[in-house]
Design a protein around this motif. Structure first.
Motif, PDB file in Angstrom:
ATOM      1  N   VAL A  57      52.677  58.532  58.949  1.00  0.00           N
ATOM      2  CA  VAL A  57      51.226  58.569  58.783  1.00  0.00           C
ATOM      3  C   VAL A  57      50.696  59.989  58.573  1.00  0.00           C
ATOM      4  CG1 VAL A  57      49.012  58.052  59.886  1.00  0.00           C
ATOM      5  CG2 VAL A  57      50.874  56.394  59.989  1.00  0.00           C
ATOM      6  N   PRO A  58      51.097  61.003  59.363  1.00  0.00           N
ATOM      7  CA  PRO A  58      50.542  62.349  59.130  1.00  0.00           C
ATOM      8  C   PRO A  58      50.829  62.874  57.722  1.00  0.00           C
ATOM      9  CG  PRO A  58      51.636  62.261  61.261  1.00  0.00           C
ATOM     10  CD  PRO A  58      51.951  60.986  60.552  1.00  0.00           C
ATOM     11  N   LEU A  60      51.225  60.994  55.030  1.00  0.00           N
ATOM     12  CA  LEU A  60      50.370  60.237  54.120  1.00  0.00           C
ATOM     13  C   LEU A  60      48.949  60.770  54.127  1.00  0.00           C
ATOM     14  CD1 LEU A  60      51.569  56.598  54.836  1.00  0.00           C
ATOM     15  CD2 LEU A  60      51.739  57.807  52.664  1.00  0.00           C
ATOM     16  N   VAL A  61      48.430  61.014  55.315  1.00  0.00           N
ATOM     17  CA  VAL A  61      47.055  61.504  55.451  1.00  0.00           C
ATOM     18  C   VAL A  61      46.915  62.872  54.775  1.00  0.00           C
ATOM     19  CG1 VAL A  61      45.282  62.223  57.097  1.00  0.00           C
ATOM     20  CG2 VAL A  61      46.595  60.136  57.518  1.00  0.00           C
ATOM     21  N   ALA A  62      47.925  63.706  54.891  1.00  0.00           N
ATOM     22  CA  ALA A  62      47.876  65.030  54.269  1.00  0.00           C
ATOM     23  C   ALA A  62      47.821  64.919  52.747  1.00  0.00           C
ATOM     24  CB  ALA A  62      49.092  65.851  54.688  1.00  0.00           C
ATOM     25  N   GLY A  63      48.336  63.835  52.176  1.00  0.00           N
ATOM     26  CA  GLY A  63      48.339  63.660  50.731  1.00  0.00           C
ATOM     27  C   GLY A  63      47.150  62.903  50.179  1.00  0.00           C
ATOM     28  N   LEU A  78      48.316  46.873  51.003  1.00  0.00           N
ATOM     29  CA  LEU A  78      49.735  46.674  51.335  1.00  0.00           C
ATOM     30  C   LEU A  78      50.010  46.897  52.815  1.00  0.00           C
ATOM     31  CD1 LEU A  78      51.492  48.333  48.256  1.00  0.00           C
ATOM     32  CD2 LEU A  78      51.317  45.900  48.794  1.00  0.00           C
ATOM     33  N   GLU A  79      49.387  47.911  53.385  1.00  0.00           N
ATOM     34  CA  GLU A  79      49.603  48.176  54.811  1.00  0.00           C
ATOM     35  C   GLU A  79      49.027  47.044  55.650  1.00  0.00           C
ATOM     36  OE1 GLU A  79      51.160  50.118  58.061  1.00  0.00           O
ATOM     37  OE2 GLU A  79      51.510  50.576  55.954  1.00  0.00           O
ATOM     38  N   ARG A  86      50.133  49.701  60.552  1.00  0.00           N
ATOM     39  CA  ARG A  86      49.837  50.891  61.350  1.00  0.00           C
ATOM     40  C   ARG A  86      48.324  51.078  61.377  1.00  0.00           C
ATOM     41  NH1 ARG A  86      53.919  54.689  58.026  1.00  0.00           N
ATOM     42  NH2 ARG A  86      53.057  53.362  56.392  1.00  0.00           N
ATOM     43  N   THR A  87      47.748  50.805  62.523  1.00  0.00           N
ATOM     44  CA  THR A  87      46.296  50.894  62.643  1.00  0.00           C
ATOM     45  C   THR A  87      45.804  52.316  62.437  1.00  0.00           C
ATOM     46  OG1 THR A  87      46.498  51.054  65.045  1.00  0.00           O
ATOM     47  CG2 THR A  87      46.104  48.867  64.122  1.00  0.00           C
ATOM     48  N   THR A  88      46.606  53.309  62.805  1.00  0.00           N
ATOM     49  CA  THR A  88      46.180  54.696  62.583  1.00  0.00           C
ATOM     50  C   THR A  88      46.061  54.978  61.085  1.00  0.00           C
ATOM     51  OG1 THR A  88      48.502  55.394  62.746  1.00  0.00           O
ATOM     52  CG2 THR A  88      47.138  55.618  64.721  1.00  0.00           C
ATOM     53  N   LEU A  89      46.950  54.415  60.285  1.00  0.00           N
ATOM     54  CA  LEU A  89      46.873  54.610  58.836  1.00  0.00           C
ATOM     55  C   LEU A  89      45.688  53.848  58.256  1.00  0.00           C
ATOM     56  CD1 LEU A  89      47.910  55.671  56.157  1.00  0.00           C
ATOM     57  CD2 LEU A  89      49.493  53.738  56.072  1.00  0.00           C
ATOM     58  N   LEU A  90      45.481  52.617  58.700  1.00  0.00           N
ATOM     59  CA  LEU A  90      44.345  51.839  58.211  1.00  0.00           C
ATOM     60  C   LEU A  90      43.029  52.523  58.550  1.00  0.00           C
ATOM     61  CD1 LEU A  90      45.608  48.224  59.008  1.00  0.00           C
ATOM     62  CD2 LEU A  90      45.439  49.321  56.764  1.00  0.00           C
ATOM     63  N   THR A  91      42.941  53.092  59.740  1.00  0.00           N
ATOM     64  CA  THR A  91      41.732  53.820  60.139  1.00  0.00           C
ATOM     65  C   THR A  91      41.555  55.064  59.285  1.00  0.00           C
ATOM     66  OG1 THR A  91      41.956  53.000  62.395  1.00  0.00           O
ATOM     67  CG2 THR A  91      40.563  54.937  62.085  1.00  0.00           C
TER      68      THR A  91
END
Length: 110
Positions: A57-58, A60-63, A78-79, A86-91
């Motif tokens: 996730v970190p 992905l978020v950086a990109g 897809l997630e 991953r709720t952190t990614l969805l958020t």
């Protein structure tokens, strides 16, 4: 393989290092033409997004800044369909979409 070259111009023509005078023909040895290489098909957006989703996730978020809106939407879809989303990614994806919408609203002149 031999090939005939004809010079239909008014000037000398050079083919494979040999001069062909105007109005003349010359038979020259040329390499056999290789079959064109088949171009590998480019990956689709869905395939690229699926590969990206394998990252932590970190990372992905950086990109996100270099990721288009369509790719972000596809990532969220897809997630959301994953066995363990991953709720952190969805958020983070929702936050990024809100940030982009806000930036667009504040940058548009009235």
């Amino acid at each position: 393989m031999q090939k005939i070259f004809t010079n239909d111009t008014n000037s000398p023509m050079y083919v494979r290092g040999q001069m062909i005078p105007p109005g003349e023909q010359v038979m020259l040895e040329v390499p056999d033409e290789a079959a064109p290489l088949a171009a590998a098909p480019l990956p689709t957006l869905a395939e690229l997004v699926a590969l990206e989703l394998k990252k932590p996730v970190p990372e992905l978020v950086a990109g996100f800044a270099a990721t288009g809106d369509d790719a972000l939407d596809m990532m969220a879809a897809l997630e959301g369909q994953a066995d363990k989303p991953r709720t952190t990614l969805l958020t983070a994806l929702a936050d990024e979409r809100i940030r982009r919408a806000d930036a667009k609203l504040t940058s548009d002149p009235l």
